[in-house]
Write an enzyme that holds these catalytic residues in place. Structure first.
Site, short mmCIF file in Angstrom:
data_model
loop_
_atom_site.label_atom_id
_atom_site.label_comp_id
_atom_site.label_asym_id
_atom_site.label_seq_id
_atom_site.Cartn_x
_atom_site.Cartn_y
_atom_site.Cartn_z
N CYS A 145 1.26 -0.92 0.30
CA CYS A 145 0.10 -0.12 -0.27
C CYS A 145 0.92 1.60 -0.21
O CYS A 145 0.14 2.02 -0.70
CB CYS A 145 -0.94 -0.04 1.02
SG CYS A 145 0.30 -0.06 2.64
N HIS A 183 -2.13 1.14 7.02
CA HIS A 183 -3.09 1.19 5.37
C HIS A 183 -2.07 2.70 4.80
O HIS A 183 -1.90 3.24 5.50
CB HIS A 183 -3.95 1.63 5.12
CG HIS A 183 -4.63 1.16 3.72
ND1 HIS A 183 -4.11 0.34 2.61
CD2 HIS A 183 -4.90 1.76 3.10
CE1 HIS A 183 -4.05 0.66 1.19
NE2 HIS A 183 -5.27 1.65 1.58
N ASP A 230 -8.41 4.66 -2.21
CA ASP A 230 -8.23 3.40 -1.72
C ASP A 230 -7.25 3.01 -3.09
O ASP A 230 -7.50 2.56 -3.26
CB ASP A 230 -8.63 2.76 -1.18
CG ASP A 230 -7.82 1.74 -0.53
OD1 ASP A 230 -7.61 1.38 -0.24
OD2 ASP A 230 -9.20 1.43 1.16
#
Length: 430
Positions: A55, A165, A183
């Site tokens: 991520c 994240h 995202d």
């Protein structure tokens, strides 16, 4: 079908899907307010992270391409473009695949790839507040392509599954006080709106086990520096290279003794028996010359030969060559043509790139202050004007990376990296 596999996850009630009727309405309102300017450059580069723990890399790739940073390295074919595989400094990719990256490692990677970290604010710092976060968000989203804001947060704070994240912020909706999270784990959640106060709380609700500190946000901008980025030697493991630098610092006084007496330094260097091996593993080697922007770029062997010659012409090279075995880099890698570079060449290159204001180097210098070192004098006397372009290029790139390690917490490289590179878990998505 594997019963433990998943096809996406439903968004919790705290979040609004970007493509929903409500999400589209929020987008239109935010756009009319001028709070979606950054969205367009980011969405052009919207990517799905390549690995569950990528991520941070996926977010950084998105920002680098959105801000039009030229990697100055070939991605595939004839194209220069960022993807996760090009972010191979600061921490080995195989380690990132297992552990993810921490807040500090993300900043280190950003700096090493020509981004300026305008703001880096964590939830345990005095500057952290919901209002400060909101102000940075609004400034960022109103700029078409000048900067990008990245959040590091705990998913559980938004009612989602998983823990740490990274993702960029693509817009702000004023009436609901919400941010658009682009995202990068698109296999899990689509882009979605989330209340800004809840996102701020999600940065502070837990500690990253890699650093024992909470997460935060970062504002990134394209660096104004035009220093070359690509180089033959790239820092693959900051923790390993920091250990090598510590050995170098210990060896500087011994170099000084060698200059003024018949004392051999071979035994001193041999006492760090794994120095050369660690140099090879800590410094990655490019498979192509680092100047792909130049038509008819030199072949790798020619580039290495020119670099080796430039290093060998330096007065301090003879000391390293006397002390270090003449093992070629070619014997440790699969890259043919690097036979001209030996541990002595890399030793001198790293020594020259060592940041002059780094406490570790200062410590080594103070250890010999009563007897000025001819080696340190020789190093400090070398100016960019004295260097052939190929050597200046390598030193500029390597120095930038090493300096970023020293600057992260304003301490020595060893302490700066210790908390970032030895942890077992960072901000992986799960």
């Amino acid at each position: 079908m594997n019963d433990t596999s998943f096809y996406r996850r439903p968004l919790p009630e705290t979040c609004v899907a970007f493509s929903s009727v409500r999400g589209r309405k929020m987008f239109a309102e935010a756009l009319s307010e001028g709070n979606m300017e950054v969205f367009f450059s980011l969405v052009e580069q919207f990517t799905t992270q390549a690995e569950p723990a990528f991520c941070g890399l996926g977010t950084l790739v998105m920002v680098l391409n959105a801000l039009a940073v030229d990697p100055k390295r070939v991605w595939k074919g004839v194209w220069r473009w960022y993807d996760e595989e090009l972010l191979d400094c600061c921490k080995p990719l195989d380690k990132i695949k297992e552990e993810g990256i921490s807040f500090d490692e993300f900043a280190c990677l950003a700096k090493c790839n020509a981004l300026e970290v305008v703001t880096a604010c964590r939830a345990d710092e005095d500057e952290f507040s919901e209002d400060a976060f909101r102000a940075d968000v609004i400034r960022s989203v109103r700029e078409p392509a000048g900067s990008a804001l990245v959040i590091a947060y705990d998913r559980s704070g938004l009612g989602q599954t998983g823990t740490g994240h990274f993702s960029p912020i693509g817009g702000y909706h004023a009436s609901s006080d919400s941010v658009l999270i682009l995202d990068v784990a698109r296999f899990k959640h689509p882009p979605h709106w989330a209340p800004l106060p809840l996102v701020a709380a999600a940065m502070a609700c837990s500690l990253d086990p890699a650093t024992a500190r909470p997460r935060g946000w970062m504002v990134l901008a394209k660096s104004s520096s035009d220093a070359p980025l690509a180089s033959l030697c790239r820092v693959k493991s900051s923790s390993q290279l920091v250990g090598v630098l510590a050995d170098l610092a210990d060896l500087i006084p011994t170099f000084s003794q060698h200059c003024s007496s018949s004392c051999s330094i071979h035994d001193a260097i041999a006492s760090a028996a794994t120095l050369e091996t660690r140099l090879w593993s800590a410094l990655g080697v490019a498979a192509a010359p680092p100047d792909p922007t130049v038509p008819g770029a030199r072949a790798l062997a020619d580039y290495c030969r020119e670099l080796a010659s430039a290093i060998a012409d330096l007065p301090i090279f003879a000391l390293a060559a006397d002390a270090l075995p003449a093992t070629s880099l070619d014997s440790s890698t699969s890259h043919p043509g690097l036979f001209t570079l030996t541990p002595a060449h890399i030793f001198v290159l790293v020594l020259l790139a060592f940041p002059r204001n780094c406490p570790l180097r200062a410590q080594a210098t103070s250890a010999i202050s009563t007897s000025p070192s001819a080696v340190l004098d020789a190093i400090d006397a070398i100016t960019p004007a004295d260097m052939p372009p190929v050597l200046r290029h390598e030193l500029d790139a390597l120095s930038t990376k090493l300096t970023s390690f020293c600057e992260l917490d304003g301490t020595s490289p060893a302490s700066a990296c210790a908390g970032r590179c030895s942890a077992s878990t960072a901000a992986s998505c799960n």
